[in-house]
Each structure stands twice: as structure tokens, then as C-alpha cells.
Write a protein that holds these residues in place. Sequence first.
Motif, PDB file in Angstrom:
ATOM      1  N   GLY A  68       0.820  -1.210   0.000  1.00  0.00           N
ATOM      2  CA  GLY A  68       0.000   0.000   0.000  1.00  0.00           C
ATOM      3  C   GLY A  68       0.852   1.256   0.000  1.00  0.00           C
ATOM      4  N   CYS A  69       0.579   2.155  -0.939  1.00  0.00           N
ATOM      5  CA  CYS A  69       1.299   3.418  -1.019  1.00  0.00           C
ATOM      6  C   CYS A  69       0.385   4.462  -1.647  1.00  0.00           C
ATOM      7  CB  CYS A  69       2.580   3.264  -1.846  1.00  0.00           C
ATOM      8  SG  CYS A  69       2.291   2.865  -3.589  1.00  0.00           S
ATOM      9  N   GLU A  70       0.910   5.651  -1.820  1.00  0.00           N
ATOM     10  CA  GLU A  70       0.110   6.731  -2.398  1.00  0.00           C
ATOM     11  C   GLU A  70      -0.282   6.424  -3.834  1.00  0.00           C
ATOM     12  OE1 GLU A  70       0.480  11.560  -3.294  1.00  0.00           O
ATOM     13  OE2 GLU A  70       1.993  10.524  -2.089  1.00  0.00           O
ATOM     14  N   SER A  71       0.583   5.752  -4.568  1.00  0.00           N
ATOM     15  CA  SER A  71       0.322   5.464  -5.976  1.00  0.00           C
ATOM     16  C   SER A  71      -0.892   4.568  -6.169  1.00  0.00           C
ATOM     17  CB  SER A  71       1.552   4.812  -6.607  1.00  0.00           C
ATOM     18  OG  SER A  71       1.326   4.496  -7.949  1.00  0.00           O
ATOM     19  N   CYS A  72      -1.125   3.624  -5.246  1.00  0.00           N
ATOM     20  CA  CYS A  72      -2.250   2.686  -5.375  1.00  0.00           C
ATOM     21  C   CYS A  72      -3.375   3.002  -4.408  1.00  0.00           C
ATOM     22  CB  CYS A  72      -1.772   1.255  -5.158  1.00  0.00           C
ATOM     23  SG  CYS A  72      -1.050   0.940  -3.534  1.00  0.00           S
ATOM     24  N   GLY A  73      -3.328   4.162  -3.770  1.00  0.00           N
ATOM     25  CA  GLY A  73      -4.387   4.541  -2.839  1.00  0.00           C
ATOM     26  C   GLY A  73      -4.407   3.714  -1.573  1.00  0.00           C
ATOM     27  N   GLY A  74      -3.254   3.118  -1.227  1.00  0.00           N
ATOM     28  CA  GLY A  74      -3.166   2.350   0.016  1.00  0.00           C
ATOM     29  C   GLY A  74      -3.671   0.927  -0.084  1.00  0.00           C
ATOM     30  N   THR A  75      -4.095   0.477  -1.274  1.00  0.00           N
ATOM     31  CA  THR A  75      -4.658  -0.869  -1.411  1.00  0.00           C
ATOM     32  C   THR A  75      -3.598  -1.922  -1.690  1.00  0.00           C
ATOM     33  OG1 THR A  75      -5.030  -0.653  -3.800  1.00  0.00           O
ATOM     34  CG2 THR A  75      -6.778   0.129  -2.328  1.00  0.00           C
ATOM     35  N   GLY A  76      -2.480  -1.508  -2.281  1.00  0.00           N
ATOM     36  CA  GLY A  76      -1.463  -2.476  -2.669  1.00  0.00           C
ATOM     37  C   GLY A  76      -1.686  -3.057  -4.055  1.00  0.00           C
ATOM     38  N   TYR A  77      -2.804  -2.693  -4.689  1.00  0.00           N
ATOM     39  CA  TYR A  77      -3.128  -3.227  -6.009  1.00  0.00           C
ATOM     40  C   TYR A  77      -3.478  -2.081  -6.962  1.00  0.00           C
ATOM     41  CZ  TYR A  77      -3.749  -7.733  -3.615  1.00  0.00           C
ATOM     42  OH  TYR A  77      -3.566  -8.872  -2.879  1.00  0.00           O
ATOM     43  N   THR A  78      -3.226  -2.297  -8.224  1.00  0.00           N
ATOM     44  CA  THR A  78      -3.654  -1.346  -9.240  1.00  0.00           C
ATOM     45  C   THR A  78      -3.871  -2.096 -10.551  1.00  0.00           C
ATOM     46  OG1 THR A  78      -3.031   0.621 -10.530  1.00  0.00           O
ATOM     47  CG2 THR A  78      -1.235  -0.732  -9.717  1.00  0.00           C
ATOM     48  N   GLY A  79      -5.107  -2.072 -11.042  1.00  0.00           N
ATOM     49  CA  GLY A  79      -5.462  -2.774 -12.270  1.00  0.00           C
ATOM     50  C   GLY A  79      -5.796  -4.232 -12.024  1.00  0.00           C
ATOM     51  N   ARG A  80      -6.199  -4.905 -13.120  1.00  0.00           N
ATOM     52  CA  ARG A  80      -6.540  -6.327 -13.034  1.00  0.00           C
ATOM     53  C   ARG A  80      -5.988  -7.081 -14.241  1.00  0.00           C
ATOM     54  NH1 ARG A  80     -12.854  -7.049 -11.687  1.00  0.00           N
ATOM     55  NH2 ARG A  80     -13.115  -5.350 -13.191  1.00  0.00           N
ATOM     56  N   THR A  81      -5.835  -8.371 -14.078  1.00  0.00           N
ATOM     57  CA  THR A  81      -5.400  -9.238 -15.164  1.00  0.00           C
ATOM     58  C   THR A  81      -6.231 -10.510 -15.119  1.00  0.00           C
ATOM     59  OG1 THR A  81      -3.477 -10.251 -16.228  1.00  0.00           O
ATOM     60  CG2 THR A  81      -3.614 -10.441 -13.830  1.00  0.00           C
ATOM     61  N   ALA A  82      -6.229 -11.250 -16.225  1.00  0.00           N
ATOM     62  CA  ALA A  82      -7.064 -12.447 -16.319  1.00  0.00           C
ATOM     63  C   ALA A  82      -6.255 -13.705 -16.056  1.00  0.00           C
ATOM     64  CB  ALA A  82      -7.715 -12.522 -17.694  1.00  0.00           C
ATOM     65  N   LEU A  83      -6.878 -14.649 -15.338  1.00  0.00           N
ATOM     66  CA  LEU A  83      -6.372 -16.015 -15.236  1.00  0.00           C
ATOM     67  C   LEU A  83      -7.196 -16.830 -16.219  1.00  0.00           C
ATOM     68  CD1 LEU A  83      -6.131 -16.453 -11.347  1.00  0.00           C
ATOM     69  CD2 LEU A  83      -4.523 -15.351 -12.918  1.00  0.00           C
ATOM     70  N   LEU A  84      -6.539 -17.609 -17.066  1.00  0.00           N
ATOM     71  CA  LEU A  84      -7.240 -18.272 -18.161  1.00  0.00           C
ATOM     72  C   LEU A  84      -6.899 -19.752 -18.259  1.00  0.00           C
ATOM     73  CD1 LEU A  84      -5.937 -15.326 -19.844  1.00  0.00           C
ATOM     74  CD2 LEU A  84      -8.188 -15.871 -20.751  1.00  0.00           C
ATOM     75  N   GLU A  85      -7.852 -20.507 -18.794  1.00  0.00           N
ATOM     76  CA  GLU A  85      -7.583 -21.875 -19.202  1.00  0.00           C
ATOM     77  C   GLU A  85      -8.293 -22.109 -20.536  1.00  0.00           C
ATOM     78  OE1 GLU A  85      -8.951 -24.166 -15.883  1.00  0.00           O
ATOM     79  OE2 GLU A  85     -10.983 -24.375 -16.660  1.00  0.00           O
ATOM     80  N   VAL A  86      -7.571 -22.696 -21.471  1.00  0.00           N
ATOM     81  CA  VAL A  86      -8.087 -22.936 -22.820  1.00  0.00           C
ATOM     82  C   VAL A  86      -8.245 -24.439 -23.019  1.00  0.00           C
ATOM     83  CG1 VAL A  86      -7.695 -22.610 -25.286  1.00  0.00           C
ATOM     84  CG2 VAL A  86      -6.905 -20.873 -23.653  1.00  0.00           C
ATOM     85  N   LEU A  87      -9.481 -24.852 -23.349  1.00  0.00           N
ATOM     86  CA  LEU A  87      -9.779 -26.264 -23.564  1.00  0.00           C
ATOM     87  C   LEU A  87     -10.178 -26.471 -25.026  1.00  0.00           C
ATOM     88  CD1 LEU A  87     -11.999 -28.480 -21.233  1.00  0.00           C
ATOM     89  CD2 LEU A  87     -11.958 -28.775 -23.704  1.00  0.00           C
TER      90      LEU A  87
END
Length: 568
Positions: free
Chosen positions: A493-512
Amino acid sequence: MPDAGGLRAEGEGSLAAWLIGHGKLAPSSLERAERLVRDGAERLDTVLVRLGLVAERDLAEGYAALLGLSIVAASDFPAEPVLAERINRKFLRHNRCLPLADADDGLVLAMADPLDADALEAMALTVKKPVLRRVALPSDLEAAWERLYGASSSSSAASGEADLHADAAEDDVERLKDLASEAPVVRLVNQLIARAVEARASDIHLDPTETGLRVRYRLDGVLREVDPPPARLRAAVVSRIKIMARLDIAERRLAQDGRIRLAVRGRDVDFRVATTPSAHGESVVLRILDRSAIKLDFAALGFDAETLDAYLGVLRRPHGILLVTGPTSSGKTTTLYASLQLLNRPERKLLTIEDPIEYQLDGVTQVPVQPEIGRTFANVLRSFLRHNPDIVMVGEIRDIETARVAMEAALTGQLVLSTLHTNDAASGVTRLLDMGVEDYHLASVVNGFVAQRLVRTLCMHCREPYRPLPDMIERLGLRSAGAGEPELWRPVGCESCGGTGYTGRTALLEVLPMTDAIRALVLQRPEMREIRRAAIRDGMRTMFGSGIRKALAGETSLDEVLRVTEPD
């Protein structure tokens, strides 16, 4: 010595140069704003923010940098009015300023416009001491003024009319309509929306409570509460949003859906609006559809090289069905849009049927579902077959009728892309079988399934590494997923991420992909677990495996992976 107007012109010129130099404002946008300033009575800073060409915070940072001032945080405003007996509240509202403290060396004054020499001089004459300027965001000033003076004022927030009561306003549609169109409510709603867009929120949730209106932004998939509007404006805020979405503000017993298009920071942003009645009033959700914030690029969505190769192997087949599965808000539609963009060529005809259309794609004919007039997924898909398309996207396969028409389209030579609501790729097979799709059709027509979940990505500025415990390494197979002693990362958590520790999202995928082994298994109408085991034997990397790789690479945390997947 130049007069106040000369000082303002000079200050605005320096401010505009700073904004352009720091990439906060395009030169063409400045020219547009300056034309409006010449034609009207508004100042440059007001026009820039009103048109959405510059964010409030960027403007405040510009003032602070040029004048060597600090920016006031929302928590810095006083709990009680300062010098309330000597300073007129209407003066403060009109000049967008608010006293923070009465110090020995002067009055500390928060100002939305620190170049306002007239307001500074008037305040100094009133308090008979120097005025120490601070820069404040207009929305923070508005909220603080309402908290300090609004509730105790006998005037309405809009125009000074007496005795505005929320409950009475809710029963008087015409009065509520007038209130929702007044400048303070309009400004309040616009600021609420603009700040959500600037914060990269995906949704705005407004939920009425017994005492007011709860406002939350969904940031990276997690709801975060923000400062609410004054309780007495609860009905007016909801009505303003309904007016913007062209909904019936007199109808409060039934759910309604609508759309809004606004210019925010010089770009058009669409909002999908949904209202529903609740015990204390209407609950409203605005889904933010900002195409400029969406990257229709597979790498940006979370596809690594191995997953992308497997996915493109299925996607580039000339006909058949490709299904993307996952729960609501897991990024399925965005993956399909990226796929359409990749496949979109002048020699191909692409058609989509969606509920609703989230983003406009150039070169693609997009049709929204409208069940009340018979425009359902199945009916529109049937009509598509007469247009001889090459590629068709169906927003969702919800019933056996749509599934069978999609199968028919694939059998006649079209490539069909669609989505299903299932937990993983293997469940897509059993979902279609349970829906009533014949096993031989499924085995011969479906090219493959892709399952995905979204996890938050760690803030690169503050993440920190750690060594997992030995039993966790063995239980989750961390050593086999990477070389050497495994290392994971966690949020700080810092000022850059608003204290959350996270910024943005990414996908976890599986291809069948539908291999020959899987097709043979489908004809036996197996359980989901059998299909999953067979797919893993054929080389499918599961969502959990995808998540572990991203956790070891420092893209996300193990907690995020375990939140949306189960260990293999």
C-alpha cells in the motif's frame, strides 16, 4: 503594477502552459476552451473542468506547482465552521473558498481558485489579517461547505428556497424534477461521475439508507466507499441520474435501465444505468463503459505466450463455435471484443447481437437485444444467417433455442463466438448438455472453451517479496511451477495505489480445445471432472496454474489467486 485582470490572464497563461507541458491538456483542447472563454463570461479554469478537458486534481496540482502552495486533503477541512460569525457563508460558496484555521500569522484559506485576487482582498479586509492560501479541489470544497453550512441553512442547496425536505420532495415529482435540474445538484452528480472515471472505477453504486445515500466505486473489482452527498439531496441526486439516462423519475416501483453519454476529460464515456426499488428508496448502479480505458490487446488482458497460442489455435478455425466462460464481470465480453478486432478484415462480414452493446467496434455491425419487440438472441441470430456473415458474436447463450441456432450457424460455415456462465472450461460441456444440446452436435461443432477470472495486479511501486512456508510450497505445487526456491509477492500500500497495494486487473485463463479425445468423451456424456482430467492430460493449463505463474512472477498475490480459483 498590473491590475487583477492582468494578473489573472498571466496566471491562466502559465497554468495552461503547465498543463500542456505535463501532458494534462492537449493544445487543441486549450484552443477550444479559449474560444468559449472569449464568447462567454466563464473563466478558463472553469471551462476546462466543466468540459471534462482537465481533471480537478490536475488543475489543483497545476495551481500548487505554479504558486508554490500545498493541496488540501478532504480530511484537512475543519469539523466546525471557522469564524462563522464574521464570514458570510454565501460569500464562501460564491467564491469557492473555505477557512481552514484562524492562526496567529493569518487566516488559512482553502481556495478552488487561488488566483482570485478579489476574494483574497475581501477576505483580508473582513478578518483584518493576512490570508494564507491553500489549493483545494472544488468537489472537496463543495462537500465541506455542505457539511459545515448546508444542513444548518434554511435555504435549499439550489437557490435559497425555504424548507426543502427529502421526503416531501420524493412525493412531489415536479418539485423533484426542478431540484434535480438546479446547478448544485447537477454539479454534484457530474463531479461524482468524473471522479469515478478518473479513479478508473468500473461501476458507481448508490444505495439509499435510512439516513442518506451510500456511494461506492468499484475499483479493480472491489467496492470502496467515498464521501456521500448531503442526506437531504438523496432523492435529487437519484432523480438527476434518472433524467440523464432518460428514465421515468415518477416510476419508483419498477426497475429501469438506461444509458448516459458524457464527455469526461475531453473523451466520450458511456454509462449503463440500472435502478431498482429498495426499502429506503431507489438503488442505482452506473456501469462505466470507457473504451479509452479498455485495451483490446491480448497481452494487456492477461494472455501469456503459451495461453495465446492455444487460444489463437481455436479462434482462427474458419467455422465452428468458440465459447468464453466465467461469472459476471470476469472480462468475457472484453476477450470477445479483442478477438473480433483481431479477426476484423475488410473481406469479412462481422455481425454481433449483444445485451447491451458495451463498446462500438469500427467495421462491425452490432445489434442490441430488445425482447419487448421480439428482438431476442435467437431471433436476431436467425436473421443474421440470411446476411451471409463470416463471423457472428452472440452476447450470451442463455437457452436451448439460442444454442441450437448457434449450432446451425456454425454448421453452415460461420465462426460463432459467444459466452456461457460456468465455473471453468470443462463445465461448459456439461452446461450445454444439461441445456439440451445433442452430444453429437456439441462434439462436431464446438471448437473449444476458454474460462477466465479477473484478479487484481500488485502495485509495482510498493509490492514486497517473501518466502512461502514449506508446507504451502508442497501443497500448492509452487516448486514445480518455477525454477529454484519459490518467491511470492504481497501487497503493501502506497500513495500510488491509494493504500490498497493493487492497481489494475489481469485475467487467469484456461483454454480447452476440443481434441479428438475430448470429442470421443463428450459422446459418452461424462461428468465434468472426467472432461477436466482429460483436458489436463492433453496439456491444458488450468486457471489455478495460470494464477500460480502470475503470482511467482510478481504480477498478483497468492491470496488473489486463491480468492477466485481452487488448487488443482
